[in-house]
Design a protein around this motif. Structure first.
Motif, mmCIF file in Angstrom:
data_model
loop_
_atom_site.group_PDB
_atom_site.id
_atom_site.type_symbol
_atom_site.label_atom_id
_atom_site.label_comp_id
_atom_site.label_asym_id
_atom_site.label_seq_id
_atom_site.Cartn_x
_atom_site.Cartn_y
_atom_site.Cartn_z
ATOM 1 N N ASN A 167 36.476 -18.842 -17.622
ATOM 2 C CA ASN A 167 35.835 -19.601 -16.536
ATOM 3 C C ASN A 167 35.379 -18.606 -15.311
ATOM 4 O O ASN A 167 35.383 -17.364 -15.747
ATOM 5 C CB ASN A 167 37.079 -20.257 -15.809
ATOM 6 C CG ASN A 167 37.610 -21.410 -16.680
ATOM 7 O OD1 ASN A 167 36.857 -21.913 -17.447
ATOM 8 N ND2 ASN A 167 38.747 -21.998 -16.657
ATOM 9 N N HIS A 194 31.342 -20.905 -4.894
ATOM 10 C CA HIS A 194 32.325 -21.637 -5.766
ATOM 11 C C HIS A 194 33.198 -20.863 -6.453
ATOM 12 O O HIS A 194 33.240 -19.636 -6.962
ATOM 13 C CB HIS A 194 31.739 -22.503 -7.024
ATOM 14 C CG HIS A 194 30.848 -23.699 -6.520
ATOM 15 N ND1 HIS A 194 30.764 -24.713 -7.668
ATOM 16 C CD2 HIS A 194 30.516 -24.076 -5.365
ATOM 17 C CE1 HIS A 194 30.168 -25.796 -7.079
ATOM 18 N NE2 HIS A 194 30.056 -25.398 -5.605
ATOM 19 N N GLU A 242 36.011 -21.526 -9.380
ATOM 20 C CA GLU A 242 36.607 -22.448 -10.644
ATOM 21 C C GLU A 242 38.025 -21.997 -10.915
ATOM 22 O O GLU A 242 38.360 -21.037 -11.137
ATOM 23 C CB GLU A 242 35.821 -22.192 -11.614
ATOM 24 C CG GLU A 242 35.831 -23.205 -12.664
ATOM 25 C CD GLU A 242 35.096 -23.000 -14.050
ATOM 26 O OE1 GLU A 242 34.349 -24.004 -14.611
ATOM 27 O OE2 GLU A 242 34.748 -22.003 -14.547
ATOM 28 N N ARG A 270 39.043 -28.588 -15.683
ATOM 29 C CA ARG A 270 38.896 -27.276 -14.625
ATOM 30 C C ARG A 270 38.035 -28.103 -13.704
ATOM 31 O O ARG A 270 37.317 -29.217 -13.882
ATOM 32 C CB ARG A 270 38.005 -26.384 -15.343
ATOM 33 C CG ARG A 270 36.798 -26.479 -16.022
ATOM 34 C CD ARG A 270 36.214 -25.235 -16.878
ATOM 35 N NE ARG A 270 34.951 -25.511 -17.268
ATOM 36 C CZ ARG A 270 34.414 -26.166 -18.235
ATOM 37 N NH1 ARG A 270 35.202 -26.809 -18.751
ATOM 38 N NH2 ARG A 270 33.219 -26.209 -18.365
ATOM 39 N N TRP A 271 37.993 -27.586 -12.681
ATOM 40 C CA TRP A 271 37.158 -28.103 -11.310
ATOM 41 C C TRP A 271 36.739 -26.863 -10.386
ATOM 42 O O TRP A 271 37.726 -25.617 -10.603
ATOM 43 C CB TRP A 271 37.784 -29.289 -10.591
ATOM 44 C CG TRP A 271 39.251 -28.791 -10.040
ATOM 45 C CD1 TRP A 271 40.361 -29.329 -10.996
ATOM 46 C CD2 TRP A 271 39.893 -28.309 -9.260
ATOM 47 N NE1 TRP A 271 41.415 -28.963 -10.320
ATOM 48 C CE2 TRP A 271 41.177 -28.230 -9.118
ATOM 49 C CE3 TRP A 271 39.245 -27.629 -7.867
ATOM 50 C CZ2 TRP A 271 41.965 -27.661 -8.207
ATOM 51 C CZ3 TRP A 271 40.028 -26.851 -6.843
ATOM 52 C CH2 TRP A 271 41.423 -26.944 -7.244
ATOM 53 N N ASP A 272 35.994 -27.180 -9.652
ATOM 54 C CA ASP A 272 35.367 -26.111 -8.685
ATOM 55 C C ASP A 272 35.618 -26.537 -7.201
ATOM 56 O O ASP A 272 35.634 -27.578 -6.755
ATOM 57 C CB ASP A 272 33.700 -26.046 -8.851
ATOM 58 C CG ASP A 272 33.205 -25.205 -9.904
ATOM 59 O OD1 ASP A 272 34.071 -25.407 -10.875
ATOM 60 O OD2 ASP A 272 32.232 -24.730 -10.004
ATOM 61 N N THR A 318 37.675 -31.791 -4.057
ATOM 62 C CA THR A 318 38.011 -31.968 -5.395
ATOM 63 C C THR A 318 38.155 -33.389 -5.830
ATOM 64 O O THR A 318 37.910 -33.965 -6.738
ATOM 65 C CB THR A 318 39.279 -31.061 -6.070
ATOM 66 O OG1 THR A 318 38.692 -29.757 -5.553
ATOM 67 C CG2 THR A 318 39.334 -31.234 -7.284
#
Length: 368
Positions: free
Chosen positions: A163, A184, A186, A197-199, A277
């Motif tokens: 990541n 960003h 992550e 997963r997200w930013d 998010t």
């Protein structure tokens, strides 16, 4: 040179023969030089390492997905070369919306990837650059957050899920004079499944990642404090003792600084998710949590260049990352002809690498 002509014809014959041989030799030499110049049309032209002398620290990934290795005395007419804007020399990174990609990414890139990796707890590593973005894609879906954007600097993990604790974006909608710069983080997803997963995006100048169009071809308000195409800005990334420090500057704009802990997570439960998010990622099933130690114990490395975030994949696949842009079936020259590419120019860049850094060969063996 003076030539004395004798009455003897043998002397004249000898002189004529010598001149002919000399001319023939010059002709052969010129022919050889022309052939060499034709085979390398950059002969005598400033190379990238003349502008930014640090390419021994990187592998260059090109917009066709290939690894060109260390780009010393190297250029490629489609992706990586130098230019001059009458004031300064620049290194040009250019890549289309669609084509072969590196690793598992959906996006093309012409980007430097550091040949060493370092660990955040023991790091004392730094990357700085001055650049200007010259083009982002002319097409795409304005509802997709990544459309019309390019990543110009990164920190990437070489281990685990691979990541990215840092991506620095530039994004500009069609018809706007000014675009946005944002960065960003992550999450380093807990467990073996990385699909959640997200930013989280933080604005530097202009908007953050979450500001999108209401319809595919309608755009939000233009940012008042944004950065125009062709406008210089600088960033510095410093990672030391587990902390990431970011510095952004541009003439006529407020200097911005940010700090992020890379070894202790603030996103270990679903209650910790930022509202941004919940708006962007949770609706498409990316609702994971981060392991408590974040990126601790993973080898990290810098990236720098032009990582195009606009692609031709359908937005129905992913509303944040699939742009639906024009790719002409991967035909690079057609994309370049009608503005469906990203282009970033770098004027200066510098890297500082700690003694604790080690080889990153394993990452390239896995992804090339």
């Amino acid at each position: 040179m003076r030539i004395k002509i004798s009455n003897s014809s043998i002397y004249i014959s000898t002189i004529v023969t010598s001149i002919m041989l000399l001319c023939s030799s010059c002709g052969d030499k010129n022919k050889k030089e022309n052939l060499e110049r034709d085979s390398d049309n950059t002969a005598g032209v400033t190379k990238a390492n003349d502008v930014i002398p640090f390419f021994q620290h990187w592998n260059l990934i090109l917009g066709d997905g290939s690894n060109a290795g260390q780009a010393v005395d190297y250029e490629h007419k489609d992706f990586f070369y130098t230019t001059n804007d009458d004031n300064s020399d620049w290194v040009v990174f250019k890549t289309p919306n669609g084509g072969d990609t590196h690793g598992t990414s959906n996006n093309t890139r012409t980007e430097l990837a550091q040949v060493k990796k370092w660990y955040p707890k023991t790091a004392n590593d730094k990357l700085s650059a001055t650049l200007k973005v010259m083009n982002v894609s002319a097409t795409g879906d304005a509802r997709v957050a990544s459309t019309y954007s390019v990543v110009v600097g990164q920190i990437h993990s070489a281990n685990g899920h691979e990541n990215e604790p840092l991506k620095i974006f530039y994004k500009k909608f069609p018809g706007h004079e000014k675009g946005s710069v944002f960065w960003h983080y992550e999450i380093n997803t807990e467990g073996g499944d990385n699909s959640g997963r997200w930013d989280f995006s933080s604005a530097v100048w202009g908007h953050d990642f979450s500001v999108v169009g209401a319809e595919a071809n309608t755009y939000p308000e233009e940012p008042e404090d944004g950065i125009a195409l062709g406008e210089e800005f600088s960033y510095q990334i410093e990672v030391k003792d587990g902390m990431m420090n970011l510095y952004f500057s541009s003439k006529g704009h407020e200097t911005k600084t940010f700090t992020k802990n890379l070894v202790e997570s603030e996103y270990t439960t679903t209650d910790d998710m930022p509202e941004q998010t919940r708006k962007l990622f949770v609706p498409i099933g990316q609702d994971g949590v981060e392991r408590s130690t974040a990126y601790s114990g993973e080898g990290l490395f810098f990236k720098l260049g032009c990582y195009n975030q606009t692609n031709g994949k359908s937005p129905e696949e992913n509303q944040n990352w699939c742009s639906g842009a024009e790719t002409h079936g991967g035909d690079i020259q057609k994309q370049y002809a009608d503005g469906n590419y990203a282009e970033v120019w770098f004027k200066t860049a510098d890297i500082s690498i700690s003694d604790a850094a080690v080889s990153n060969e394993g990452y390239f063996l896995k992804n090339d």
